[in-house]
Structure formats: structure tokens, C-alpha cells
Design a protein around this motif. Structure first.
Motif, PDB file in Angstrom:
ATOM      1  N   TYR A  29     -11.762  -1.738 -45.541  1.00  0.00           N
ATOM      2  CA  TYR A  29     -12.199  -3.050 -45.066  1.00  0.00           C
ATOM      3  C   TYR A  29     -11.124  -3.658 -44.163  1.00  0.00           C
ATOM      4  N   ILE A  30     -11.534  -4.631 -43.349  1.00  0.00           N
ATOM      5  CA  ILE A  30     -10.597  -5.353 -42.484  1.00  0.00           C
ATOM      6  C   ILE A  30      -9.922  -6.439 -43.313  1.00  0.00           C
ATOM      7  N   GLU A  31      -8.600  -6.401 -43.351  1.00  0.00           N
ATOM      8  CA  GLU A  31      -7.852  -7.403 -44.113  1.00  0.00           C
ATOM      9  C   GLU A  31      -7.491  -8.609 -43.250  1.00  0.00           C
ATOM     10  N   SER A  32      -7.145  -8.365 -41.981  1.00  0.00           N
ATOM     11  CA  SER A  32      -6.832  -9.464 -41.068  1.00  0.00           C
ATOM     12  C   SER A  32      -7.134  -9.042 -39.640  1.00  0.00           C
ATOM     13  N   MET A  33      -7.422 -10.044 -38.778  1.00  0.00           N
ATOM     14  CA  MET A  33      -7.765  -9.731 -37.393  1.00  0.00           C
ATOM     15  C   MET A  33      -7.533 -10.952 -36.508  1.00  0.00           C
ATOM     16  N   THR A  34      -6.886 -10.729 -35.357  1.00  0.00           N
ATOM     17  CA  THR A  34      -6.759 -11.730 -34.315  1.00  0.00           C
ATOM     18  C   THR A  34      -7.248 -11.078 -33.016  1.00  0.00           C
ATOM     19  N   ASP A  35      -7.002 -11.724 -31.883  1.00  0.00           N
ATOM     20  CA  ASP A  35      -7.438 -11.142 -30.612  1.00  0.00           C
ATOM     21  C   ASP A  35      -6.731  -9.830 -30.302  1.00  0.00           C
ATOM     22  N   ASP A  36      -5.464  -9.701 -30.747  1.00  0.00           N
ATOM     23  CA  ASP A  36      -4.695  -8.506 -30.377  1.00  0.00           C
ATOM     24  C   ASP A  36      -4.096  -7.758 -31.566  1.00  0.00           C
ATOM     25  N   TYR A  37      -4.554  -8.078 -32.780  1.00  0.00           N
ATOM     26  CA  TYR A  37      -3.994  -7.425 -33.976  1.00  0.00           C
ATOM     27  C   TYR A  37      -5.068  -7.273 -35.040  1.00  0.00           C
ATOM     28  N   MET A  38      -4.988  -6.154 -35.758  1.00  0.00           N
ATOM     29  CA  MET A  38      -5.898  -5.923 -36.876  1.00  0.00           C
ATOM     30  C   MET A  38      -5.191  -5.089 -37.939  1.00  0.00           C
TER      31      MET A  38
ATOM     32  N   ALA B 118     -11.633  -9.695 -17.165  1.00  0.00           N
ATOM     33  CA  ALA B 118     -12.804  -8.945 -17.619  1.00  0.00           C
ATOM     34  C   ALA B 118     -12.419  -7.583 -18.170  1.00  0.00           C
ATOM     35  N   SER B 119     -11.346  -6.987 -17.618  1.00  0.00           N
ATOM     36  CA  SER B 119     -10.968  -5.643 -18.029  1.00  0.00           C
ATOM     37  C   SER B 119     -10.155  -5.637 -19.315  1.00  0.00           C
ATOM     38  N   ALA B 120      -9.574  -6.802 -19.671  1.00  0.00           N
ATOM     39  CA  ALA B 120      -8.786  -6.875 -20.899  1.00  0.00           C
ATOM     40  C   ALA B 120      -9.717  -6.772 -22.099  1.00  0.00           C
ATOM     41  N   ARG B 121      -9.307  -6.010 -23.120  1.00  0.00           N
ATOM     42  CA  ARG B 121     -10.147  -5.826 -24.291  1.00  0.00           C
ATOM     43  C   ARG B 121      -9.516  -6.478 -25.504  1.00  0.00           C
ATOM     44  N   SER B 122     -10.361  -6.989 -26.372  1.00  0.00           N
ATOM     45  CA  SER B 122      -9.880  -7.553 -27.622  1.00  0.00           C
ATOM     46  C   SER B 122      -9.655  -6.425 -28.623  1.00  0.00           C
ATOM     47  N   ILE B 123      -8.961  -6.745 -29.695  1.00  0.00           N
ATOM     48  CA  ILE B 123      -8.676  -5.727 -30.708  1.00  0.00           C
ATOM     49  C   ILE B 123      -9.967  -5.249 -31.373  1.00  0.00           C
ATOM     50  N   SER B 124     -10.966  -6.123 -31.494  1.00  0.00           N
ATOM     51  CA  SER B 124     -12.230  -5.709 -32.114  1.00  0.00           C
ATOM     52  C   SER B 124     -12.955  -4.683 -31.246  1.00  0.00           C
ATOM     53  N   GLU B 125     -12.863  -4.841 -29.917  1.00  0.00           N
ATOM     54  CA  GLU B 125     -13.483  -3.868 -29.012  1.00  0.00           C
ATOM     55  C   GLU B 125     -12.765  -2.523 -29.102  1.00  0.00           C
TER      56      GLU B 125
ATOM     57  N   THR C   6     -21.162   0.835 -38.233  1.00  0.00           N
ATOM     58  CA  THR C   6     -20.492   0.304 -39.418  1.00  0.00           C
ATOM     59  C   THR C   6     -19.267  -0.514 -39.026  1.00  0.00           C
ATOM     60  N   ARG C   7     -18.523  -0.046 -38.031  1.00  0.00           N
ATOM     61  CA  ARG C   7     -17.353  -0.803 -37.576  1.00  0.00           C
ATOM     62  C   ARG C   7     -17.769  -2.151 -36.989  1.00  0.00           C
ATOM     63  N   LEU C   8     -18.870  -2.158 -36.241  1.00  0.00           N
ATOM     64  CA  LEU C   8     -19.386  -3.421 -35.710  1.00  0.00           C
ATOM     65  C   LEU C   8     -19.745  -4.380 -36.843  1.00  0.00           C
ATOM     66  N   ASP C   9     -20.359  -3.846 -37.897  1.00  0.00           N
ATOM     67  CA  ASP C   9     -20.700  -4.666 -39.057  1.00  0.00           C
ATOM     68  C   ASP C   9     -19.440  -5.226 -39.715  1.00  0.00           C
ATOM     69  N   MET C  10     -18.405  -4.401 -39.812  1.00  0.00           N
ATOM     70  CA  MET C  10     -17.152  -4.848 -40.418  1.00  0.00           C
ATOM     71  C   MET C  10     -16.569  -6.030 -39.651  1.00  0.00           C
ATOM     72  N   VAL C  11     -16.598  -5.933 -38.314  1.00  0.00           N
ATOM     73  CA  VAL C  11     -16.086  -7.026 -37.479  1.00  0.00           C
ATOM     74  C   VAL C  11     -16.939  -8.273 -37.652  1.00  0.00           C
ATOM     75  N   ASP C  12     -18.257  -8.119 -37.625  1.00  0.00           N
ATOM     76  CA  ASP C  12     -19.164  -9.269 -37.761  1.00  0.00           C
ATOM     77  C   ASP C  12     -18.972  -9.971 -39.102  1.00  0.00           C
ATOM     78  N   TYR C  13     -18.868  -9.201 -40.157  1.00  0.00           N
ATOM     79  CA  TYR C  13     -18.669  -9.786 -41.482  1.00  0.00           C
ATOM     80  C   TYR C  13     -17.339 -10.535 -41.553  1.00  0.00           C
ATOM     81  N   PHE C  14     -16.273  -9.916 -41.008  1.00  0.00           N
ATOM     82  CA  PHE C  14     -14.962 -10.572 -41.052  1.00  0.00           C
ATOM     83  C   PHE C  14     -14.994 -11.877 -40.265  1.00  0.00           C
TER      84      PHE C  14
END
Length: 207
Positions: free
Chosen positions: A66-75, A17-24, A41-49
Motif C-alpha cells: 500500500y501507499i504510505e505517503s505521497m506528494t507531487d515528487d515523493y512516494m 506539460a512534460s513534467a510528471r508527478s510522482i503518481s504518474e 491496481t496502481r491507479l486505484d491505489m493512488v485514487d484511494y490515497f
């Protein structure tokens, strides 16, 4: 026995539960890296991606962001035509560390690497990596050749990519700013890249 199992399960649940994703981490208001973009705006960027679309933020950070790439632990975030930011989460002593590589692309790619805890408190980068210097980027050079190269290379520009898990790939940018004749002269002695690997405590050169 049952009590020990219960405690183990609770600890596991707490850790998960305490671990955070890169989007958070990206949308956290405490972030000093993306402070010019508001949280909504950052939340919107994540949602759109996540939906397979690109949310472009205009003129918030002196360019189209803009976000070019994103995984659980990388952006990877493109800030403008002249800069990008990569962030990655790595594990260290049962806690997460945020690694940030800010790369400026003009006139040649050069990166700055910073480290933060999960609450975006800055850490001493010297504890976690020692960026390569000229000698680390050269191969098959004797003392004379080393001196000749040093006379050509006034300063060392190196880009740093976090795209591969648990690594930093340093790539020299000599070809982008040296005169063509000078670069051709040193090219046989310059490594294409240097890879550093995360050992749980710091990044060290890969052998």
C-alpha cells in the motif's frame, strides 16, 4: 518583442506539460520496480490515497502492499512487513531523474539505491551517489579504535531515506544485528545518520 515573449511562454508551457508527478511515474507500465502490480491496481491505489483511504493489495508482491505517503515528487510504498520502496523525482540538467530506495527490513534495515530516467531506463548509480562506507559512519576514532571497530563490524548495513526533499539520509543498522555487548562498545563512535544532498548532478555528503 512580442514574438520573443510568445516563444518564452510556449517553452514554459511545454516544460510544465512534460513534467510528471510522482503518481504518474508510479503508474507507468514501464516501471520495473512495481511490475508485479498491474497499472489499473496502481491507479486505484493512488485514487484511494488521494481520497484519504488506504488501498491494500494482497499477495501481489509477497505481502500486503500500500501507499504510505505521497506528494507531487515523493512516494513511499510499503511492500510487506519486510520491505519498503521510496521514489523521488529530482531535477538534473533540465530533466527529471527517478531515485528509488528499496529497503529490506529483516534482519536489519539495508537499502539499495537505483536511478532511472523519466521513461524508467536505468542509469548508472555510480554517477549519482557513492553510498557511505564504515569510515563515513564513524566519528572521533583514532587508528587503534578504528581497527577495533572493524574487528567487530563484519559488514555495514545502512538504510536510505528519501523522505526529505533533495536529500538521502543514511542510517546505520548496527544496533539491529550486532550482539548487544558489541553494539554498546562501538555506539559512542557511530553517527546517528549521514545526510547527502542533491547538488543538481549528484548526491554529496553534507558538511
Amino acid at each position: 518583442m512580442k514574438q520573443a515573449l510568445f516563444i518564452a511562454l510556449m517553452l514554459f508551457a511545454f516544460t510544465t506539460a512534460s513534467a510528471r508527478s510522482i503518481s504518474e511515474v508510479f503508474v507507468d507500465e514501464a516501471s520495473p520496480v512495481f511490475s508485479k502490480i498491474d497499472k489499473t491496481t496502481r491507479l486505484d491505489m493512488v485514487d484511494y490515497f488521494t481520497a484519504g483511504q488506504k488501498k491494500v493489495v494482497h499477495d501481489q508482491m509477497d505481502g500486503d502492499t500500500y501507499i504510505e505517503s505521497m506528494t507531487d515528487d515523493y512516494m513511499k510504498v510499503v511492500i510487506s512487513t519486510s520491505a519498503t520502496v521510496e521514489i523521488r523525482l529530482v531535477d538534473s540538467n533540465k530533466r527529471a531523474i527517478i531515485v528509488v530506495s528499496t529497503t529490506y527490513l529483516l534482519p536489519a534495515a539495508d537499502s539499495r539505491i537505483d536511478f532511472y530516467d523519466e521513461s524508467w531506463h536505468q542509469l548508472d548509480s555510480r554517477r549519482y551517489v557513492k553510498a557511505p562506507v564504515l569510515d563515513d559512519l564513524l566519528v572521533d576514532v583514532d587508528k587503534k579504535r578504528r581497527s577495533e571497530i572493524e574487528s567487530i563490524v563484519d559488514f555495514t548495513l545502512v538504510s536510505a531515506s528519501l523522505a526529505d526533499a533533495d536529500t538521502i539520509v543514511f542510517t546505520p543498522s548496527f544496533d539491529k544485528y550486532l550482539p548487544t555487548e558489541d553494539y554498546i562498545a562501538i555506539r559512542p563512535y557511530v553517527r546517528t545518520s549521514v545526510v547527502y544532498r542533491w547538488n543538481g548532478k549528484r548526491y554529496i555528503p553534507s558538511k
